[in-house]
Scaffold this active site. Structure first.
Site, PDB file in Angstrom:
ATOM      1  N   HIS A 154      -7.704  -0.317  -7.783  1.00  0.00           N
ATOM      2  CA  HIS A 154      -7.561  -0.558  -6.339  1.00  0.00           C
ATOM      3  C   HIS A 154      -8.646   0.124  -5.539  1.00  0.00           C
ATOM      4  O   HIS A 154      -8.807  -0.150  -4.350  1.00  0.00           O
ATOM      5  CB  HIS A 154      -6.186  -0.073  -5.871  1.00  0.00           C
ATOM      6  CG  HIS A 154      -5.059  -0.922  -6.380  1.00  0.00           C
ATOM      7  ND1 HIS A 154      -4.356  -1.785  -5.577  1.00  0.00           N
ATOM      8  CD2 HIS A 154      -4.547  -1.078  -7.629  1.00  0.00           C
ATOM      9  CE1 HIS A 154      -3.444  -2.414  -6.296  1.00  0.00           C
ATOM     10  NE2 HIS A 154      -3.542  -1.995  -7.554  1.00  0.00           N
ATOM     11  N   ASP A 358     -13.971   2.544   0.445  1.00  0.00           N
ATOM     12  CA  ASP A 358     -12.594   2.041   0.392  1.00  0.00           C
ATOM     13  C   ASP A 358     -12.548   0.834  -0.531  1.00  0.00           C
ATOM     14  O   ASP A 358     -13.415  -0.041  -0.428  1.00  0.00           O
ATOM     15  CB  ASP A 358     -12.146   1.614   1.804  1.00  0.00           C
ATOM     16  CG  ASP A 358     -10.667   1.860   2.039  1.00  0.00           C
ATOM     17  OD1 ASP A 358      -9.899   1.758   1.069  1.00  0.00           O
ATOM     18  OD2 ASP A 358     -10.299   2.149   3.193  1.00  0.00           O
TER      19      ASP A 358
HETATM   20  P1  ADP Z   1      -4.928   3.140   1.120  1.00  0.00           P
HETATM   21  O1  ADP Z   1      -4.473   2.262   0.021  1.00  0.00           O
HETATM   22  O2  ADP Z   1      -6.149   3.922   0.786  1.00  0.00           O
HETATM   23  O3  ADP Z   1      -3.870   4.010   1.692  1.00  0.00           O
HETATM   24  P2  ADP Z   1      -4.991   0.685   2.700  1.00  0.00           P
HETATM   25  O4  ADP Z   1      -5.452   0.453   4.091  1.00  0.00           O
HETATM   26  O5  ADP Z   1      -5.468  -0.304   1.704  1.00  0.00           O
HETATM   27  O6  ADP Z   1      -5.382   2.168   2.321  1.00  0.00           O
HETATM   28  O7  ADP Z   1      -3.431   0.616   2.656  1.00  0.00           O
HETATM   29  C1  ADP Z   1      -2.630   1.430   3.449  1.00  0.00           C
HETATM   30  C2  ADP Z   1      -1.257   0.791   3.569  1.00  0.00           C
HETATM   31  O8  ADP Z   1      -0.332   1.780   3.963  1.00  0.00           O
HETATM   32  C3  ADP Z   1      -1.239  -0.290   4.625  1.00  0.00           C
HETATM   33  O9  ADP Z   1      -0.363  -1.297   4.229  1.00  0.00           O
HETATM   34  C4  ADP Z   1      -0.706   0.447   5.843  1.00  0.00           C
HETATM   35  O10 ADP Z   1       0.016  -0.372   6.727  1.00  0.00           O
HETATM   36  C5  ADP Z   1       0.227   1.447   5.214  1.00  0.00           C
HETATM   37  N1  ADP Z   1       0.241   2.661   6.043  1.00  0.00           N
HETATM   38  C6  ADP Z   1      -0.749   3.524   6.235  1.00  0.00           C
HETATM   39  N2  ADP Z   1      -0.372   4.485   7.117  1.00  0.00           N
HETATM   40  C7  ADP Z   1       0.880   4.196   7.468  1.00  0.00           C
HETATM   41  C8  ADP Z   1       1.827   4.784   8.350  1.00  0.00           C
HETATM   42  N3  ADP Z   1       1.561   5.880   9.060  1.00  0.00           N
HETATM   43  N4  ADP Z   1       3.028   4.221   8.469  1.00  0.00           N
HETATM   44  C9  ADP Z   1       3.308   3.099   7.773  1.00  0.00           C
HETATM   45  N5  ADP Z   1       2.470   2.492   6.943  1.00  0.00           N
HETATM   46  C10 ADP Z   1       1.272   3.025   6.786  1.00  0.00           C
HETATM   47  C1  G6P Z   2      -4.325   4.291  -2.642  1.00  0.00           C
HETATM   48  C2  G6P Z   2      -4.330   4.283  -4.145  1.00  0.00           C
HETATM   49  C3  G6P Z   2      -2.918   4.163  -4.691  1.00  0.00           C
HETATM   50  C4  G6P Z   2      -2.025   5.232  -4.083  1.00  0.00           C
HETATM   51  C5  G6P Z   2      -2.111   5.197  -2.567  1.00  0.00           C
HETATM   52  C6  G6P Z   2      -1.306   6.296  -1.905  1.00  0.00           C
HETATM   53  O1  G6P Z   2      -3.844   3.076  -2.208  1.00  0.00           O
HETATM   54  O2  G6P Z   2      -5.140   3.206  -4.599  1.00  0.00           O
HETATM   55  O3  G6P Z   2      -2.910   4.285  -6.095  1.00  0.00           O
HETATM   56  O4  G6P Z   2      -0.692   5.045  -4.493  1.00  0.00           O
HETATM   57  O5  G6P Z   2      -3.470   5.332  -2.171  1.00  0.00           O
HETATM   58  O6  G6P Z   2      -1.625   7.546  -2.471  1.00  0.00           O
HETATM   59  P1  G6P Z   2      -0.552   8.460  -3.208  1.00  0.00           P
HETATM   60  O7  G6P Z   2      -1.357   9.534  -3.868  1.00  0.00           O
HETATM   61  O8  G6P Z   2       0.332   8.945  -2.119  1.00  0.00           O
HETATM   62  O9  G6P Z   2       0.186   7.610  -4.183  1.00  0.00           O
END
Ligand code: ADP
Ligand code: G6P
Length: 477
Positions: A154, A358
């Site tokens: 991912h 990212d």
């Molecule tokens: P990462 O996987 O690195 O966290 P992404 O943008 O791909 O970044 O995915 C983040 C996901 O988590 C999104 O679906 C977003 O809506 C959710 N998310 C992030 N922050 C929050 C939050 N404060 N409350 C609810 N959902 C969140």
């Molecule tokens: C990214 C990573 C996931 C991970 C998520 C949240 O989306 O690709 O593998 O689950 O971040 O991070 P955490 O360490 O809280 O699982």
């Protein structure tokens, strides 16, 4: 093929609002296909090696393995998040090399393989996710598992030079080669993965595009991940009590939603918003930045540092710009219900996604899906987020360039309706094309069509000698 789908990832949803792209995407996919999802139990207080616990049974089954405190430290906080995460996100300076981390990582992968092996039938399809489980297929093969096993990374695939930072750099290719299919987010990631195999004397390229690695054959392709577009769009358009949220925040709202991770470029984002406020003409509408940033991985020093840095910048900017009835930066430190998030996205005139690196960034796609097509907001998107590879009609920015981002905020907040509609329609096409159900289906179909593995006893018969080639074949996906 009639076998079940078995998904493995470290993080599984446990009832709370999921945050993190992986969980959000897979929950959607598994709800549709059914199957088994195995991941780490959030409770690390136990002794560790206790087998699998069923934590929920809905449209699919969730089984959890327990991590001991020591395993959590070495496998999760250590090798996964203090070695592999910074390495893949271009922060080799943050990599912490401790022997115990790698040992813990391998031990957990071996243990999970043992727990899983007797749950997998030969006609099942196993789909392993992310950097926590790179060696899992190899461990499963050693236990005689012959089912097709796919892997999806991912996060960004590291450049070849970064792999040399690992304690045993040659392991990375070896781990990956035990899968039948490697899925990556973007064409850039795929190119990097193929570059790794090309430079490895153990790998040969076949004329059909697969890679033969010693006695194994693996395919590499990109599968850009997406979101549940219709569900998100519907939630965004559903009137709620929260629909007025933000109305008191100023005439215009800019939103950011990220885990509080150093890869998200939050300090520069805040600085850019400050610069925008400094330069904004007197008569331009007042604008606020709503930043939702739940803390994450807080026991890792680099995460505590980014939190302190961001709080300092937010405090300074708010001190300089606040008025008695207005605070320019609203900074929320906890998860927000997803339906409310959708409403907030739709309310915001612009969204800032400023990652320094990212894999994809689902927030970018969620923001686009949540907009009113007749009066859409503007996505400001880092060219270093995977989403930027295809969403070229977003306002693409260099997240290292604070002034460029400040200008992009000004452009977004004053963009004429026709241009907003045109850019939004183009971005929405990309978001629809990568809808999460299609994404999962494409990966699983591709995996089921891969040549099967004959557990470590040579090349499968289906790969005839004449398809072997030393000539690198360009990836076609
Ligand atoms: P990462 O996987 O690195 O966290 P992404 O943008 O791909 O970044 O995915 C983040 C996901 O988590 C999104 O679906 C977003 O809506 C959710 N998310 C992030 N922050 C929050 C939050 N404060 N409350 C609810 N959902 C969140
Ligand atoms: C990214 C990573 C996931 C991970 C998520 C949240 O989306 O690709 O593998 O689950 O971040 O991070 P955490 O360490 O809280 O699982």
């Amino acid at each position: 093929m009639s076998g079940k789908l078995v998904v493995v990832s470290n993080r599984i949803p446990t009832g709370d609002t999921p945050s993190g792209g992986l969980v959000v995407a897979l929950h959607g996919a598994l709800e549709q296909s059914g199957g088994l999802w195995v991941g780490a139990h959030p409770d690390t207080a136990g002794p560790g090696d206790t087998g699998l616990t069923e934590i929920d049974r809905g449209s699919y089954t969730r089984l959890a393995f327990h991590l001991s405190e020591a395993e959590y430290d070495s496998y999760y906080l250590g090798f996964a998040n203090s070695v592999l995460w910074p390495l893949c996100h271009g922060r080799a300076d943050l990599v912490e090399l401790e022997r115990s981390y790698e040992e813990g990582y391998m031990a957990v992968n071996r243990r999970v393989a043992r727990l899983l092996a007797d749950k997998i039938e030969p006609d099942d399809t196993v789909w392993v996710h992310d950097y926590h489980f790179l060696p899992l297929a190899g461990e499963l093969r050693k236990l005689g598992v012959s089912a097709r096993i796919g892997y999806f990374l991912h996060i960004p695939f590291p450049p070849l030079s970064a792999l040399s930072t690992l304690p045993s750099p040659d392991d990375f290719a070896d781990w990956l080669a035990s899968y039948n299919l490697i899925g990556l987010q973007t064409r850039r990631d795929t190119a990097r993965c193929l570059e790794m195999f090309r430079s490895d004397p153990r790998a040969e390229f076949m004329t059909d595009g697969t890679v033969k690695f010693q006695d194994r054959v693996v395919s590499v392709r990109s599968f850009p991940i997406g979101i549940e577009v219709d569900r998100f769009a519907e939630a965004a358009a559903t009137p709620t009590d929260a629909a007025d949220l933000g109305a008191d925040m100023g005439e215009q709202l800019v939103i950011g939603v990220d885990r509080l991770d150093y890869s998200k470029g939050l300090p520069n984002r805040f600085r850019a918003f400050g610069e925008y406020l400094d330069r904004k003409p007197e008569d331009a509408p007042r604008a606020s930045l709503l930043q939702v940033a739940p803390p994450t991985r807080e026991r890792v020093a680099a995460y505590r540092a980014i939190r302190a840095e961001l709080e300092e910048i937010a405090g300074r900017l708010n001190g300089a710009h606040s008025e008695l009835d207005w605070t320019p930066i609203r900074y929320i430190h906890h998860a927000v219900d997803r339906d409310l998030l959708a409403v907030l996205y739709r309310r915001a005139e612009a969204c800032l996604v400023t990652s320094l690196a990212d894999g994809m960034n689902l927030v970018a796609k969620e923001y686009v899906a949540a907009q009113d097509p007749e009066d859409p907001g503007v996505l400001i998107l880092s060219r270093f987020a995977g989403a930027g590879e295809d969403m070229t009609e977003a306002l693409l920015v260099n997240p290292y360039d604070v002034s460029e981002m400040a200008e992009a905020i000004a452009t977004a907040l004053s963009m004429p309706l026709e241009e907003r509609k045109r850019r939004h329609a183009a971005c929405l096409r990309v978001v629809r094309d990568s809808d999460v159900s299609g994404w999962a289906q494409r990966f699983v179909d591709c995996l089921r069509n891969c040549v099967p593995t004959l557990a470590y006893d040579g090349l499968p018969d289906e790969v005839p000698e004449r398809t072997r080639s030393r000539t690198p074949v360009p990836e076609t996906s």
